[in-house]
Design an enzyme around this catalytic site. Sequence first.
Site, PDB file in Angstrom:
ATOM      1  N   LEU A   1      -1.840   7.042  23.410  1.00 13.29           N
ATOM      2  CA  LEU A   1      -1.374   8.424  23.980  1.00 13.29           C
ATOM      3  C   LEU A   1      -2.316   9.092  24.790  1.00 13.29           C
ATOM      4  CD1 LEU A   1       1.510   9.922  24.208  1.00 13.29           C
ATOM      5  CD2 LEU A   1       0.797  11.323  22.335  1.00 13.29           C
ATOM      6  N   GLY A   2      -3.580   9.122  24.370  1.00 14.43           N
ATOM      7  CA  GLY A   2      -4.684   9.463  25.013  1.00 14.43           C
ATOM      8  C   GLY A   2      -5.013  11.107  24.673  1.00 14.43           C
TER       9      GLY A   2
ATOM     10  N   ASP B   1      -2.959  -5.284   9.281  1.00 12.29           N
ATOM     11  CA  ASP B   1      -2.736  -6.101   8.202  1.00 12.29           C
ATOM     12  C   ASP B   1      -1.843  -7.136   8.290  1.00 12.29           C
ATOM     13  OD1 ASP B   1      -3.969  -7.277   5.939  1.00 12.29           O
ATOM     14  OD2 ASP B   1      -3.035  -6.237   4.618  1.00 12.29           O
TER      15      ASP B   1
ATOM     16  N   HIS C   1      -5.081 -10.106   5.352  1.00  9.29           N
ATOM     17  CA  HIS C   1      -5.951 -10.364   4.493  1.00  9.29           C
ATOM     18  C   HIS C   1      -5.536 -11.729   3.571  1.00  9.29           C
ATOM     19  CE1 HIS C   1      -3.299  -7.768   1.701  1.00  9.29           C
ATOM     20  NE2 HIS C   1      -3.609  -8.760   0.863  1.00  9.29           N
TER      21      HIS C   1
ATOM     22  N   GLY D   1      -0.994 -11.805  -5.419  1.00  9.58           N
ATOM     23  CA  GLY D   1      -0.082 -12.742  -5.074  1.00  9.58           C
ATOM     24  C   GLY D   1       1.068 -12.443  -4.355  1.00  9.58           C
ATOM     25  N   ASN D   2       1.375 -11.178  -4.491  1.00 12.00           N
ATOM     26  CA  ASN D   2       2.716 -10.369  -3.885  1.00 12.00           C
ATOM     27  C   ASN D   2       2.273 -10.040  -2.264  1.00 12.00           C
ATOM     28  OD1 ASN D   2       3.750  -9.443  -6.723  1.00 12.00           O
ATOM     29  ND2 ASN D   2       5.279  -9.844  -5.168  1.00 12.00           N
ATOM     30  N   SER D   3       1.157 -10.046  -1.744  1.00 12.83           N
ATOM     31  CA  SER D   3       0.732  -9.856  -0.462  1.00 12.83           C
ATOM     32  C   SER D   3       1.464 -10.705   0.606  1.00 12.83           C
ATOM     33  CB  SER D   3      -0.917 -10.093  -0.130  1.00 12.83           C
ATOM     34  OG  SER D   3      -1.530  -8.746  -0.913  1.00 12.83           O
TER      35      SER D   3
END
Length: 495
Positions: A293-294, A159, A129, A236-238
């Site tokens: 895994l299904g 992300d 993001h 701003g930390n993302s």
Amino acid sequence: MKLCIPVIGACMLFGSLQPVAASTDAAFIRTAATQSFDTEFTRAAEKTINSVVCIKSYVTRQARQYYDPFGGMGGIDPFEFFFGTPRQQQQQPRQRKEKSKKQQGEQVQSGLGSGVIISADGYIVTNNHVVADADRLEVLLNDNNTYEAKIVGTDEATDLALIKIDAKGLQPMEFGDSDAVKIGEWVLAVGNPFGFNSTVTAGIVSAKARSISSGTGAQRMGLDSYIQTDAALNPGNSGGALVNLQGQLIGINAAIYSNTGSYTGFSFAIPTTVVKKIITDLRQYGTVQRAVLGIGYIELDSKLAKEKGIEGIVAGIYVDRVDDRSTARELGLEEGDVITSINGNDVHTSAQLIEQMNRFRPGDDISVTFQRSGKKYTKQGTLRNDRGNTDITKKGDFSSLGCAFMKLSTELKQNLGLSHGVQVQGMKNGLFQDGGMKDGFIILYINDEPVNNADDVEYLYNMIMKNSGEEKVMFITGIYPTGKKGYYAIDLSQE
């Protein structure tokens, strides 16, 4: 309820320490303020601060078309809102507005985030993001050198994103083992909150394998198992670093929980066990190789255990469906089984299951421990992808459709009674031709969304390719100039 915003940096102002009451245990005070304790923090900060960068994203100032898959919510994904205020361009109406050439070419800063250097030659990991929809990325190092960056690959489901700058001799951060992290352990968050470069905050690990959706009610495919900490994070930390006191990376900061949009006590980071696998895939293949895994499943609790007559266990993954051509079928799993661990790692919640599966690629061997009728079993098998095989997934490319798109003439619209559509021309080898489509076909709808031009087709193609679910299919409805209607299902996962 307003929940939170993206974490993109790290900043915190410390007030002066207040005197403690005379009755406070003096030995404890001395222990908490010893030189060795302070030194661990400073050494960890010194070791990591030059490995964290500031990332500025820029977009060209123009109205962007936007498809709202959430039906009238103005393009706001309720889960993405947890990560931050929706980007400005996401709030634009779907119809494009004509702008002057000057406006169309003007770039403005649209976002601010952080990133972590992972190689001396310029590879940087950050959040998806932070870089999503950017027309240009600018990276500022701690020594104030600035570089243009290109996107190597992104993964919306976890992300995460990998970008690259043209630089040498950088200081990469050492990876730590997020599995070895303990609740109560001290950690540092390094990033660029509000644009304050190289900010360090401290906290402890509050929880592991924390599910965000369980606290917000939001559901989505992909990662939902985070390291929770009380280290202060703000916009701003993302994409910044969560490190242990040895200065090793144990997580990529991704979100905060907040009613105000600012830090209020909870922060979340993507564990490095997942980060390493995702960025390796992005670097090697350009896209993430996902194993499944299904199964269909429900988290087991005491209520469900009583309802299903399960004894001796009240936590695990209750299997309520086994898919054909799946790893679960190969393992011999059956409806009613309860999965308790994968490769020796406890799996008691959906978050833990998703985290484990994000570590593997199709073709990897896996060991699954489960309980059936009060007995414990462990079986081995080979993981597959969502198509039931171990083939490598290739990076999607819009050009693989194999044609050009032409705007409909007014005369053609009148003759066919159409209000919208785009015509396929110059058909060559590609997905459309493989799907049986002929030259001249007029596309009216893709996945029930009306299309008017090539930009619409490309946008919807990208939306489908970003989908982290099993199906990546373009359902096309249209008409030929002769008046014959046509319907095509184009499997984009076969690229």
